[in-house]
Design a protein around this motif. Structure first.
Motif: not given
Length: 493
Positions: A112-122, A87-100
């Motif tokens: 490492v960020i808390g709420s990314s601008p993209v949505r991930f599903r588990r 998204h917007a020239g950045h790559i986002y990798l979901d750590l899939a941990d309890e804190c999302w």
């Protein structure tokens, strides 16, 4: 009542019409499909906490119908991803941990960020990645891999870096080797670096529907201990590696379809080379693992204990290279783009984080050349064309003429009627079309046309200067620092 006031909920839908909900729970934004078992169970729990009485099925179903309607007709459209997104020239990798949490990778580095601008599903079976650590070296990974050469290590790292790019295209990593050469363990280790799962490797899908379901729920697909590859699945792997759309009939309906569009990294392993069709081979990296001497073998338990200790820093070094690649990619130029050009450009942009410029190109060309020669030797049609053109520069005739000529040659091992040899001119023409890309690499050009008033189908074969893909020497250990890589003892598959 089913969603407490203390919980913030936002409904939305994907382009395919699937309804989702964003829930803000304990300060973390979690994204769930509205029709998922997880969301249904969560609603039942919240109802019990509020009443406290169990919610009956009618109440839950009515709530789900209402939420789905709100998501589809009132909510915005958003994309939802599995493990990786851009998204917007950045790559986002979901750590899939309890804190999302997720890793935000940009040209200036990663964090490492808390709420990314993209949505991930588990999805079911998805495991968390370790919190990446900076300052690591990719050489830590080398000690876990049973690879015969430095080139192979370069290609494995290149394949992993490709998995960190959303949307593909991705080369298929094809691993072969005798029993006990650690094919399965290697497959599990590579998947654990980017997309860990409780079932890291699986048996080959029986049909395309099973493959699509697996791709919808995992970012990296690893198939273990293959003995062969049906043609239909080989074609499906081609489409999935480079990106394609798939449509499946929705369960219990005749008219509705479930649509899925994506590209996925694919890993295949088996004792033999399971890729035999040129179109899939043209998208593949081939590795042949050497046997492991008993005196060098370690237990799998010890391998995994050491790997877990190093996994966070190895991941950090890969993220460093991905950020390096994002920074360099706009200025990358290759005089000649190979097959899987986007993969080559991305890896070239990343490689100078680890090695000198040109290291990947050397390794990739050497691997491709060896693969082409092996596939031509294994394909009776391609091998016979190469033999026919060995002492001439041009041949013109029909598919029937070529079929008859092949049968008349002295070597009866691939003569007409033998294993793998076409049974009729139409089949021969189709096999020639599949083989012509690799034959062109060896300097053999084929054209298909018509001649005469009757428009008779003809095939013209010419030999000329070989293609630019050439055999290169293995990248030596002295070409990369820090240090040299020693072979590692490995457990049995």
């Amino acid at each position: 009542m089913l969603i407490p006031d203390a919980v913030s909920a936002e409904f939305f839908h994907t382009a395919a019409g699937t309804a989702f909900v964003d829930l803000l729970i304990n300060g973390n934004r979690e994204t769930w499909p509205i029709r998922s078992k997880r969301f249904r169970t969560w609603l039942r729990r919240r109802h019990y906490e509020a009443t406290p009485t169990p919610a009956n099925a009618a109440t839950v179903n009515s709530a789900l119908d209402l939420f789905e309607a709100q998501a589809q007709f009132e909510g915005p459209e958003r994309a939802v991803h599995v493990r990786l997104a851009e998204h917007a020239g950045h790559i986002y990798l979901d750590l899939a941990d309890e804190c999302w949490r997720a890793v935000d990778i940009g040209p200036d580095g990663w964090r490492v960020i808390g709420s990314s601008p993209v949505r991930f599903r588990r999805t079911a079976g998805m495991l968390p990645l370790p919190l990446p650590q900076g300052g690591g070296s990719i050489e830590e990974l080398a000690s876990f891999l049973n690879l015969p050469s430095r080139n192979d290590f370069v290609l494995v790292v290149a394949w992993i870096l490709a998995t960190l790019r959303a949307g593909g295209p991705y080369p298929v990593l094809a691993i072969s080797g005798e029993q006990g050469s650690a094919k399965t363990v290697l497959s599990k280790l590579l998947k654990a670096l980017v997309d860990p799962n409780v079932a890291p490797v699986r048996a080959l899908a029986r049909e395309e529907r099973d493959l699509v379901i697996a791709a919808n729920n995992s970012h990296v697909l690893a198939f273990d201990n293959l003995s062969g590859l049906p043609h239909a699945l080989s074609d499906a792997f081609c489409r999935l590696a480079t990106g394609a759309s798939f449509g499946l009939r929705q369960l219990y309906t005749d008219a509705d379809e479930v649509l899925f569009q994506a590209a996925r990294p694919i890993l295949l392993n088996g004792i033999e080379d399971v890729i035999s069709r040129p179109d899939l081979a043209d998208r593949a990296i081939f590795l042949t693992l050497p046997p492991i001497a008993d005196r060098r073998r370690r237990s799998e338990r010890q391998i995994w204990r050491d790997f877990e200790a190093a996994r966070a820093s190895i991941l950090g070094s890969l993220l460093d290279a991905a950020a390096h690649g994002l920074r360099n990619l706009p200025g990358i130029y290759l005089e000649q783009l190979p097959r899987m050009a986007d993969f080559a450009l991305w890896t070239t942009a990343c490689e100078t984080a680890f090695w000198r410029a040109g290291t990947f190109t050397q390794a990739f060309q050497a691997n491709r050349r060896a693969a082409i020669e092996d596939l031509i030797d294994a394909d009776p049609v391609a091998a016979r064309v190469r033999e026919i053109m060995a002492n001439r520069t041009t041949w013109t005739g029909s598919a029937s003429d070529l079929l008859r000529m092949g049968a008349e040659l002295a070597d009866h091992s691939i003569s007409r009627g033998g294993p793998g040899w076409p049974k009729n001119p139409r089949e021969l023409a189709g096999r020639l079309r599949r083989a012509q890309t690799f034959l062109r690499t060896l300097g053999i050009e084929m054209t298909f046309g018509r001649a005469g008033r009757a428009g008779t189908r003809t095939i013209t074969i010419r030999t000329g200067r070989e293609n630019t893909v050439s055999t290169v020497s293995t990248v030596g250990d002295n070409d990369h620092d820090p240090g040299s890589r020693q072979p590692s003892p490995w457990p049995l598959d």
